[in-house]
Design a protein around this motif. Structure first.
Motif, PDB file in Angstrom:
ATOM      1  N   THR A 128       0.861  -1.185   0.000  1.00  0.00           N
ATOM      2  CA  THR A 128       0.000   0.000   0.000  1.00  0.00           C
ATOM      3  C   THR A 128       0.897   1.234   0.000  1.00  0.00           C
ATOM      4  OG1 THR A 128      -1.562  -1.278   1.319  1.00  0.00           O
ATOM      5  CG2 THR A 128      -1.956   1.085   1.164  1.00  0.00           C
ATOM      6  N   LYS A 129       0.741   2.070  -1.012  1.00  0.00           N
ATOM      7  CA  LYS A 129       1.683   3.181  -1.212  1.00  0.00           C
ATOM      8  C   LYS A 129       1.147   4.488  -0.644  1.00  0.00           C
ATOM      9  CE  LYS A 129       4.271   0.487  -3.713  1.00  0.00           C
ATOM     10  NZ  LYS A 129       5.182  -0.347  -2.918  1.00  0.00           N
ATOM     11  N   GLU A 130       2.075   5.419  -0.388  1.00  0.00           N
ATOM     12  CA  GLU A 130       1.676   6.775  -0.050  1.00  0.00           C
ATOM     13  C   GLU A 130       2.023   7.687  -1.221  1.00  0.00           C
ATOM     14  OE1 GLU A 130       3.099   8.470   3.594  1.00  0.00           O
ATOM     15  OE2 GLU A 130       1.738  10.175   3.353  1.00  0.00           O
ATOM     16  N   GLY A 131       1.004   8.389  -1.722  1.00  0.00           N
ATOM     17  CA  GLY A 131       1.228   9.371  -2.788  1.00  0.00           C
ATOM     18  C   GLY A 131       1.034  10.757  -2.213  1.00  0.00           C
ATOM     19  N   CYS A 132      -0.203  11.234  -2.295  1.00  0.00           N
ATOM     20  CA  CYS A 132      -0.496  12.613  -1.885  1.00  0.00           C
ATOM     21  C   CYS A 132      -0.648  12.774  -0.377  1.00  0.00           C
ATOM     22  CB  CYS A 132      -1.776  13.065  -2.574  1.00  0.00           C
ATOM     23  SG  CYS A 132      -3.226  12.096  -2.075  1.00  0.00           S
ATOM     24  N   GLY A 133      -1.082  11.725   0.305  1.00  0.00           N
ATOM     25  CA  GLY A 133      -1.334  11.826   1.752  1.00  0.00           C
ATOM     26  C   GLY A 133      -2.538  12.690   2.088  1.00  0.00           C
ATOM     27  N   GLU A 134      -3.425  12.914   1.120  1.00  0.00           N
ATOM     28  CA  GLU A 134      -4.615  13.732   1.423  1.00  0.00           C
ATOM     29  C   GLU A 134      -5.867  13.260   0.715  1.00  0.00           C
ATOM     30  OE1 GLU A 134      -2.676  17.467   0.121  1.00  0.00           O
ATOM     31  OE2 GLU A 134      -4.324  17.632  -1.291  1.00  0.00           O
ATOM     32  N   GLY A 135      -5.918  11.999   0.367  1.00  0.00           N
ATOM     33  CA  GLY A 135      -7.173  11.433  -0.134  1.00  0.00           C
ATOM     34  C   GLY A 135      -7.461  11.673  -1.603  1.00  0.00           C
ATOM     35  N   ASP A 136      -6.491  12.222  -2.340  1.00  0.00           N
ATOM     36  CA  ASP A 136      -6.770  12.585  -3.728  1.00  0.00           C
ATOM     37  C   ASP A 136      -6.322  11.556  -4.750  1.00  0.00           C
ATOM     38  OD1 ASP A 136      -8.129  15.066  -4.067  1.00  0.00           O
ATOM     39  OD2 ASP A 136      -6.415  16.068  -3.140  1.00  0.00           O
ATOM     40  N   CYS A 137      -5.216  10.828  -4.484  1.00  0.00           N
ATOM     41  CA  CYS A 137      -4.611  10.045  -5.566  1.00  0.00           C
ATOM     42  C   CYS A 137      -4.993   8.570  -5.541  1.00  0.00           C
ATOM     43  CB  CYS A 137      -3.094  10.181  -5.525  1.00  0.00           C
ATOM     44  SG  CYS A 137      -2.297   9.236  -4.206  1.00  0.00           S
ATOM     45  N   GLY A 138      -5.400   8.041  -4.393  1.00  0.00           N
ATOM     46  CA  GLY A 138      -5.841   6.656  -4.324  1.00  0.00           C
ATOM     47  C   GLY A 138      -4.718   5.626  -4.246  1.00  0.00           C
ATOM     48  N   ALA A 139      -3.437   6.061  -4.200  1.00  0.00           N
ATOM     49  CA  ALA A 139      -2.332   5.094  -4.137  1.00  0.00           C
ATOM     50  C   ALA A 139      -2.429   4.224  -2.886  1.00  0.00           C
ATOM     51  CB  ALA A 139      -0.994   5.828  -4.159  1.00  0.00           C
ATOM     52  N   CYS A 140      -3.049   4.773  -1.845  1.00  0.00           N
ATOM     53  CA  CYS A 140      -3.117   4.076  -0.550  1.00  0.00           C
ATOM     54  C   CYS A 140      -4.412   3.287  -0.378  1.00  0.00           C
ATOM     55  CB  CYS A 140      -3.015   5.110   0.566  1.00  0.00           C
ATOM     56  SG  CYS A 140      -4.439   6.218   0.530  1.00  0.00           S
ATOM     57  N   THR A 141      -5.145   3.064  -1.473  1.00  0.00           N
ATOM     58  CA  THR A 141      -6.466   2.432  -1.343  1.00  0.00           C
ATOM     59  C   THR A 141      -6.364   1.005  -0.784  1.00  0.00           C
ATOM     60  OG1 THR A 141      -7.256   3.710  -3.230  1.00  0.00           O
ATOM     61  CG2 THR A 141      -8.582   1.801  -2.594  1.00  0.00           C
ATOM     62  N   VAL A 181     -11.250   2.458   0.629  1.00  0.00           N
ATOM     63  CA  VAL A 181     -11.018   3.654   1.461  1.00  0.00           C
ATOM     64  C   VAL A 181      -9.563   4.095   1.296  1.00  0.00           C
ATOM     65  CG1 VAL A 181     -12.774   3.107   3.203  1.00  0.00           C
ATOM     66  CG2 VAL A 181     -10.452   2.250   3.508  1.00  0.00           C
ATOM     67  N   ASN A 182      -9.317   5.370   1.553  1.00  0.00           N
ATOM     68  CA  ASN A 182      -7.950   5.902   1.498  1.00  0.00           C
ATOM     69  C   ASN A 182      -7.287   5.714   2.861  1.00  0.00           C
ATOM     70  OD1 ASN A 182      -7.998   6.915  -1.204  1.00  0.00           O
ATOM     71  ND2 ASN A 182      -9.281   8.601  -0.495  1.00  0.00           N
ATOM     72  N   ALA A 183      -6.300   4.819   2.920  1.00  0.00           N
ATOM     73  CA  ALA A 183      -5.673   4.514   4.211  1.00  0.00           C
ATOM     74  C   ALA A 183      -4.888   5.694   4.770  1.00  0.00           C
ATOM     75  CB  ALA A 183      -4.749   3.301   4.066  1.00  0.00           C
ATOM     76  N   CYS A 184      -4.502   6.651   3.897  1.00  0.00           N
ATOM     77  CA  CYS A 184      -3.680   7.775   4.381  1.00  0.00           C
ATOM     78  C   CYS A 184      -4.470   8.711   5.274  1.00  0.00           C
ATOM     79  CB  CYS A 184      -3.078   8.550   3.209  1.00  0.00           C
ATOM     80  SG  CYS A 184      -4.284   9.420   2.181  1.00  0.00           S
ATOM     81  N   ILE A 185      -5.794   8.784   5.068  1.00  0.00           N
ATOM     82  CA  ILE A 185      -6.587   9.701   5.896  1.00  0.00           C
ATOM     83  C   ILE A 185      -7.649   8.932   6.683  1.00  0.00           C
ATOM     84  CG2 ILE A 185      -6.151  11.846   4.630  1.00  0.00           C
ATOM     85  CD1 ILE A 185      -8.865  11.370   3.183  1.00  0.00           C
TER      86      ILE A 185
HETATM   87  S1  FES Z   1      -1.831   8.718  -0.589  1.00  0.00           S
HETATM   88 FE1  FES Z   1      -3.048   9.754  -2.067  1.00  0.00          FE
HETATM   89  S2  FES Z   1      -5.036   9.179  -1.467  1.00  0.00           S
HETATM   90 FE2  FES Z   1      -3.821   8.385   0.081  1.00  0.00          FE
END
Ligand code: FES
Ligand SMILES: Cc1cc2nc3c(=O)[nH]c(=O)nc-3n(C[C@H](O)[C@H](O)[C@H](O)COP(=O)(O)OP(=O)(O)OC[C@H]3O[C@@H](n4cnc5c(N)ncnc54)[C@H](O)[C@@H]3O)c2cc1C
Ligand code: FES
Length: 493
Positions: free
Chosen positions: A39-52, A68-72
């Motif tokens: 599970t990756k971290e991209g934007c860290g704010e729910g926008d990119c979905g890398a952490c889905t 769900v976005n695991a980052c937020i």
């Molecule tokens: S890291 Fe981009 S939505 Fe979570």
């Protein structure tokens, strides 16, 4: 009896975790504690979905999966759910069908966004409509940004696999997992920490009211789609968290012939069909509200309580005449939703008081509704402005009207001058509509910001008054660059 752990289901068994900081996100837990770094971290704010990742919960007797976005998302919020990450999809070394399709269709280049996309596809594989349309695949992927592959091969991979009946280890184990999840639902309050730092998840409204009265400085968390950003972006030192997701009956939807009562923790995904039944424009606003991931977590109560001047739900619900119910200790009170918003980010909410419910009157036969979200991008974008209109008609005359806008002032706000100018106008005399359109300039003096200039906002608000009038007059939706849902839905009826 209070529980001092969270419990969730993972790879066929219950897992208990305790002693974590209340701010711990699910993504940090996965990557730093479990050391599962798929599970990756991209934007860290729910926008990119890398952490889905996918969460499974029992609904209607079976486990239903949502992305769900695991980052937020806070770690504590997975209490009672099944957690599925990209590492869990392969069975005995064989790729999951959605993974195989991504390979076969060349759906990945750099691969950074791929785990999140695969997890979104996994939930669609289980929950998507059959037959699956290209449009619903596009909706499902709106919260997953891929900047190098291009979406065509990803969409092709999705259409190939997600059109079939789900046939994987998760569907085979669905009943067993449902039993496991039900065994976790003990109805006990959760409290992890001490009086100065805690993650709490009360199980009843009375427990919530008592705990929040004792700790009015605590941060209430519902879906965490706003609070998550305070943690990951604003680095806020949140020490006391009260999560509302376990409070019994706060997630109820009561749908009667003349009104819709929406509990504070009902998610956007859950309320979407009920709102779409009130009016197709509301359905369209919900379809464009964030992404599937944001709608799966974000709640109606959270979107009202945060008091955002650019939130989409508040203006639409104000125009409909929604009533807000709040509770503090043993006392509940109600107020018209528009009166809740006092000034920029200042709401009529006392210490220890929480949003309990919203009651939305349904449209009567002599009423017409229109709402328009204007944003720079179609999907996954915050509004520059959102205008909502409810007309009460006496034949072709406007007998009464409610107009509300978001994005035009420091709060979601009714347009009193415009409303006055609209009353008594005839839908058959467009030449008399000019004064109502001009009145918008007296109601709002919008700000310039990075989303839109003041002049642009004023022009679109004025034009939306005309659009709402002309559509109500003709009973049609004027085709714009983006064709609305109303025509398609009416054609299907
Ligand atoms: S890291 Fe981009 S939505 Fe979570
Ligand atoms: C990527 C992304 C896209 C988004 N897109 C949109 C969009 O298109 N349109 C839009 O309007 N918004 C959008 N949002 C904003 C956000 O999703 C909404 O405001 C959401 O509904 C907040 O709900 P929540 O349950 O997640 O709130 P939380 O983050 O849990 O809480 C938000 C605030 O409300 C308080 N709160 C929550 N529940 C209660 C309660 N019952 N009583 C009292 N206080 C409470 C919290 O303490 C906090 O102050 C987006 C957010 C993200 C991250
Ligand atoms: S595969 Fe590289 S950004 Fe998606």
């Amino acid at each position: 009896m209070v529980r001092d752990t969270i419990r969730f289901w993972r790879n066929g068994q219950a897992v208990e975790v305790s002693g974590f900081h209340p701010r711990t996100t699910l993504l940090d837990y996965l990557r730093l504690q479990e050391r599962r770094v798929g599970t990756k971290e991209g934007c860290g704010e729910g926008d990119c979905g890398a952490c889905t990742v996918a969460l499974g919960r029992v609904r209607g007797g079976r486990v239903r999966y949502e992305p769900v976005n695991a980052c937020i998302l806070l770690l504590g919020q997975i209490d009672g759910a099944e957690l599925v990450t990209v590492e869990d999809l392969t069975a005995n070394g064989d790729l999951h069908p959605v993974q195989s399709a991504m390979v076969a269709h060349h759906g990945s280049q750099c691969g950074f966004c791929t785990p999140g996309i695969v997890m979104s596809l996994f939930t669609l594989y289980h929950e998507g409509e059959r037959p699956l349309s290209r449009e619903s695949v596009n909706d499902a992927l709106a919260g997953n940004l891929c900047r190098c592959t291009g979406y065509r091969p990803i969409v092709d991979a999705t259409l190939q696999t997600c059109s079939q009946q789900a046939d994987d280890v998760f569907s085979a184990n669905n009943e067993k997992t449902a039993h496991g999840l039900m065994s976790l639902a003990d109805g006990r309050d959760v409290f992890i920490g001490n009086e100065t730092r805690f993650f709490a998840a009360p199980a009843s409204e009375d427990s919530l009211a008592a705990l929040y009265a004792r700790h009015p400085d605590a941060t209430l968390v519902a879906g965490c789609t706003d609070v998550g950003l305070w943690i990951t972006k604003a680095m806020m030192e949140i020490e006391k968290v009260i999560w509302l997701g376990r409070v019994a009956r706060l997630d109820l939807i009561e749908d009667s012939s003349d009104k819709l009562a929406i509990g504070a923790t009902v998610t956007h995904a859950e309320i979407h069909p009920s709102l779409a039944r009130i009016d197709p424009d509301l359905g369209e606003i919900m379809r464009r509200f964030g992404s599937v991931q944001v709608r799966a977590s974000g709640t109606v109560g959270g979107s009202i309580a945060n008091g955002s001047p650019i939130g989409d739900l508040a203006p639409a619900l104000i125009a409909l005449g929604a009533i807000l119910e709040l509770r503090q200790g043993d006392t509940t009170r109600t107020l018209p939703l528009e009166d809740f918003f006092i000034a920029y980010r200042r709401q009529d909410r006392k210490p220890g008081e929480f949003v309990r419910r919203l009651t939305v009157p349904k449209l009567q036969a002599d009423e017409a509704f229109r709402a328009y979200k204007i944003s720079k991008r179609f999907d996954e974008d915050i509004s520059s402005a959102l205008g909502a209109f409810k007309f009460t008609l006496d034949g072709r005359r406007i007998a009464d009207v409610r107009v509300a806008f978001g994005g035009m002032a420091g709060t979601p706000k009714r347009a009193a001058e415009t409303e006055r100018a609209l009353i008594d106008l005839s839908l058959d005399e467009p030449s008399s509509w000019g004064e109502a359109m001009a009145a918008i300039a007296r109601d709002y003096q919008p700000l310039d910001d990075h989303r839109a200039s003041s002049a642009y906002r004023s022009t679109i608000a004025r034009n939306l008054v005309f659009k709402a009038l002309s559509e109500t007059a003709s009973g049609e939706t004027r085709a714009t660059r983006i064709v609305g849902q109303r025509d398609a839905l009416q054609a299907a009826e």
